[in-house]
Design a protein around this motif. Sequence first.
Motif, PDB file in Angstrom:
ATOM      1  N   ILE A   1     -19.139  32.269   5.799  1.00 18.39           N
ATOM      2  CA  ILE A   1     -19.766  33.093   4.757  1.00 18.39           C
ATOM      3  C   ILE A   1     -18.693  33.730   3.883  1.00 18.39           C
ATOM      4  N   ALA A   2     -17.679  34.319   4.517  1.00 17.25           N
ATOM      5  CA  ALA A   2     -16.612  34.992   3.772  1.00 17.25           C
ATOM      6  C   ALA A   2     -15.829  34.011   2.912  1.00 17.25           C
ATOM      7  N   LEU A   3     -15.517  32.832   3.454  1.00 15.73           N
ATOM      8  CA  LEU A   3     -14.768  31.828   2.695  1.00 15.73           C
ATOM      9  C   LEU A   3     -15.570  31.352   1.486  1.00 15.73           C
ATOM     10  N   SER A   4     -16.871  31.178   1.672  1.00 13.18           N
ATOM     11  CA  SER A   4     -17.699  30.711   0.549  1.00 13.18           C
ATOM     12  C   SER A   4     -17.717  31.747  -0.572  1.00 13.18           C
ATOM     13  N   MET A   5     -17.715  33.034  -0.226  1.00 14.68           N
ATOM     14  CA  MET A   5     -17.674  34.096  -1.238  1.00 14.68           C
ATOM     15  C   MET A   5     -16.380  34.044  -2.041  1.00 14.68           C
ATOM     16  N   VAL A   6     -15.259  33.940  -1.336  1.00 17.76           N
ATOM     17  CA  VAL A   6     -13.959  33.917  -2.011  1.00 17.76           C
ATOM     18  C   VAL A   6     -13.832  32.665  -2.875  1.00 17.76           C
ATOM     19  N   TYR A   7     -14.215  31.509  -2.324  1.00 15.58           N
ATOM     20  CA  TYR A   7     -14.035  30.262  -3.070  1.00 15.58           C
ATOM     21  C   TYR A   7     -14.930  30.203  -4.302  1.00 15.58           C
ATOM     22  N   HIS A   8     -16.109  30.775  -4.193  1.00 17.35           N
ATOM     23  CA  HIS A   8     -17.019  30.819  -5.356  1.00 17.35           C
ATOM     24  C   HIS A   8     -16.363  31.551  -6.532  1.00 17.35           C
ATOM     25  N   GLU A   9     -15.684  32.653  -6.252  1.00 16.64           N
ATOM     26  CA  GLU A   9     -15.008  33.397  -7.319  1.00 16.64           C
ATOM     27  C   GLU A   9     -13.806  32.622  -7.860  1.00 16.64           C
ATOM     28  N   ILE A  10     -13.114  31.894  -6.994  1.00 15.11           N
ATOM     29  CA  ILE A  10     -11.981  31.081  -7.459  1.00 15.11           C
ATOM     30  C   ILE A  10     -12.469  30.020  -8.444  1.00 15.11           C
ATOM     31  N   GLU A  11     -13.585  29.380  -8.114  1.00 18.51           N
ATOM     32  CA  GLU A  11     -14.127  28.324  -8.975  1.00 18.51           C
ATOM     33  C   GLU A  11     -14.532  28.855 -10.349  1.00 18.51           C
ATOM     34  N   SER A  12     -14.770  30.151 -10.458  1.00 19.75           N
ATOM     35  CA  SER A  12     -15.195  30.721 -11.744  1.00 19.75           C
ATOM     36  C   SER A  12     -14.027  31.060 -12.663  1.00 19.75           C
ATOM     37  N   ILE A  13     -12.768  30.907 -12.195  1.00 15.21           N
ATOM     38  CA  ILE A  13     -11.599  31.181 -13.040  1.00 15.21           C
ATOM     39  C   ILE A  13     -11.535  30.127 -14.148  1.00 15.21           C
ATOM     40  N   GLU A  14     -11.446  30.544 -15.385  1.00  9.95           N
ATOM     41  CA  GLU A  14     -11.508  29.607 -16.518  1.00  9.95           C
ATOM     42  C   GLU A  14     -10.215  28.840 -16.720  1.00  9.95           C
ATOM     43  N   ASP A  15      -9.061  29.493 -16.596  1.00  7.02           N
ATOM     44  CA  ASP A  15      -7.773  28.836 -16.807  1.00  7.02           C
ATOM     45  C   ASP A  15      -7.521  27.845 -15.666  1.00  7.02           C
ATOM     46  N   ALA A  16      -7.399  26.550 -15.988  1.00  8.78           N
ATOM     47  CA  ALA A  16      -7.304  25.503 -14.967  1.00  8.78           C
ATOM     48  C   ALA A  16      -6.072  25.664 -14.079  1.00  8.78           C
ATOM     49  N   LYS A  17      -4.913  26.010 -14.669  1.00  8.98           N
ATOM     50  CA  LYS A  17      -3.693  26.162 -13.873  1.00  8.98           C
ATOM     51  C   LYS A  17      -3.798  27.357 -12.932  1.00  8.98           C
ATOM     52  N   ILE A  18      -4.348  28.468 -13.440  1.00 10.77           N
ATOM     53  CA  ILE A  18      -4.522  29.649 -12.594  1.00 10.77           C
ATOM     54  C   ILE A  18      -5.518  29.349 -11.477  1.00 10.77           C
ATOM     55  N   ARG A  19      -6.574  28.615 -11.812  1.00 12.32           N
ATOM     56  CA  ARG A  19      -7.580  28.257 -10.808  1.00 12.32           C
ATOM     57  C   ARG A  19      -6.965  27.394  -9.701  1.00 12.32           C
ATOM     58  N   ASP A  20      -6.154  26.402 -10.101  1.00 11.94           N
ATOM     59  CA  ASP A  20      -5.513  25.537  -9.108  1.00 11.94           C
ATOM     60  C   ASP A  20      -4.504  26.306  -8.246  1.00 11.94           C
ATOM     61  N   LEU A  21      -3.759  27.196  -8.861  1.00 11.81           N
ATOM     62  CA  LEU A  21      -2.782  27.966  -8.089  1.00 11.81           C
ATOM     63  C   LEU A  21      -3.499  28.877  -7.082  1.00 11.81           C
ATOM     64  N   THR A  22      -4.634  29.418  -7.470  1.00 15.12           N
ATOM     65  CA  THR A  22      -5.398  30.263  -6.553  1.00 15.12           C
ATOM     66  C   THR A  22      -6.012  29.412  -5.439  1.00 15.12           C
ATOM     67  N   LYS A  23      -6.369  28.174  -5.769  1.00 11.17           N
ATOM     68  CA  LYS A  23      -6.838  27.255  -4.722  1.00 11.17           C
ATOM     69  C   LYS A  23      -5.718  26.934  -3.737  1.00 11.17           C
ATOM     70  N   LEU A  24      -4.496  26.828  -4.246  1.00 12.06           N
ATOM     71  CA  LEU A  24      -3.351  26.619  -3.350  1.00 12.06           C
ATOM     72  C   LEU A  24      -3.245  27.775  -2.356  1.00 12.06           C
ATOM     73  N   ALA A  25      -3.400  28.994  -2.853  1.00 18.01           N
ATOM     74  CA  ALA A  25      -3.368  30.159  -1.967  1.00 18.01           C
ATOM     75  C   ALA A  25      -4.507  30.085  -0.949  1.00 18.01           C
ATOM     76  N   PHE A  26      -5.673  29.647  -1.393  1.00 21.28           N
ATOM     77  CA  PHE A  26      -6.832  29.550  -0.504  1.00 21.28           C
ATOM     78  C   PHE A  26      -6.587  28.533   0.613  1.00 21.28           C
ATOM     79  N   THR A  27      -6.143  27.317   0.241  1.00 19.01           N
ATOM     80  CA  THR A  27      -5.934  26.297   1.280  1.00 19.01           C
ATOM     81  C   THR A  27      -4.738  26.620   2.171  1.00 19.01           C
TER      82      THR A  27
END
Length: 587
Positions: free
Chosen positions: A192-218
């Motif tokens: 549940i907690a991971l889905s909340m965090v990842y949902h907000e990451i997916e909403s980041i508009e800047d593609a590079k910032i979104r990918d870098l935040t996904k790196l932090a997530f994984t």
Amino acid sequence: MYLMHKFWARKPHNVVAEYIKRYSRKGEVVLDPFVGSGVTAIEALKLGRKAVAIDLDPVSTFITRMTLIPVDLNKFEGAFEKIKTKVESRVQKLYQTECPKCGHKATVLATIWLRENNQPIELRLFCSSCNKRRKKKPTPSDVEKITDIDKMEIPYWYPKDELRYTSGEEFQEGTHIGIDKVSDLFTKRNLIALSMVYHEIESIEDAKIRDLTKLAFTSMVHLASKLCPIAKPSPRSHWSKFSATSFWAQHRYWIPPRFMESNVWMLFESSVLGRQGVLNGKKEAEELVSYYKEAKSFEDLKNDANIWILTGSALDLTHLGIPRREVNYVFTDPPYGGSIQYLELSTLWLSWLKGEQNDPRFEIDFEQEITINEPQNKNFEIYHRMLRNAFEEIYEVLEDGRWLTVTFHNTKIKIFNSIVKAVVLSGFDLEKIIYQPPARASAKGLLQPYGSAVGDYYIRFRKPKEKIMLSEAEIDKVRYERIVVDTVKNIIAERGEATPYSTLINSYPTIYSALKKNGYMFSAPEGIGEILKRHVNTDFILVDVMDKEGKTIGKKWWLKGVYFLDRTPLSERVEQATINVLNRQFT
């Protein structure tokens, strides 16, 4: 920057850098077709070279690109702060408890679970009122809270990928009963907690910032899983028993009997802002790599681009667009048989990275994976054939007269020989084998009579001006065994003293030279360790090693029936040489 994200079998960057400096010049192209987490490519750029970074594993190329690509770190921090504002309090409500000392609200840092009955047995928490970390057994209120959470709906998307190959076969390493999908690797609360965090990451508009935040997530998502065992606390350390540190302990999807469920927000915040987090890693990378321009083709490297990153197979280098004879140096760390199933293990990360939209960048291609894997119908012969095909591709793209360095870590001489054989039969000349010991090996490990090799091998090959193909020759088992035994006996005799097993098993260069000299450099019927064990009490004896109290702490190897050596023991020779130097300096 090399600590931002977990990866397997990462080589020491300083050693890789020395090879790049020695065998290439500034402005030249360095290729790594098994780039892993990108060490070769990153070190090449640091040294003013150009790099081609290729790997079949999309996680590898993702980590490499995100480590190097310039990003506005202020925007990155801002994106994290927005996520924090939107979800931190919601996530932390899932981890609320009461302090056993003062009774005020406290935050669960980690919960210890028993796998057998799916029961929480200990809470590790932080109380802001006491400003202390504490631990307690779950109260009825804590158990009721977990039960209520288990009944909740998961609010956003989460991965439902099965832990299987595309053929439908289960992963080779297997999983614990009841673990069929990626989502089964998590408790309901953490999912549940991971889905909340990842949902907000997916909403980041800047593609590079979104990918870098996904790196932090994984970089932290495996630490939020059930894969993390509980290390036995040190009896001397008060704080270690309250530690909420978790780790992926084994190279498989195995849930330990006692596992740790860590607080997701704590992990995510640390993955961004922690000492080894993405923010600090990116700051270091941008300081050390002053220029980055990604190529879209090899031709771009002839202009102002300095790196080309490709998710693809080492079996297809020329088809990927790398011209023949235009790479100036190759440094690579190929797969060691089936010792690490890279794509299997990356499935956990890739399933999240694909996201709800099934991002095509993160699709897995098991078919072209070079490995030994029964469910994939890949035995040793297929592994060797694929490995040879890969080195034939490397041969084609490397400039004539230039070098290839292959680094290797495996105790099985059959796999060691397979890699060397694949390279030589592709047309390369074997020039040198160098053993690189680890920075630190445990004293206990060095004294095990049947231990395993430690450290790495760096094997230097050169592409000759004219290709000379060699034929395969199977080695005779009896003669092979005799060469190995005689060579090891010579090693012990040269030392003139009882020798640790680790020293013998790490003498591949000497043993390999003996095999080559006798015309049997490739096929190995069995490992050195198996041969040596069979010759205990015939050619060798095991000698007890005592500590100061006279307690046996290990074994060393000695020659049976050989009591006359005209050499001073190695330890005495070293001691005498040291004394002589000191005498010269202080006389």
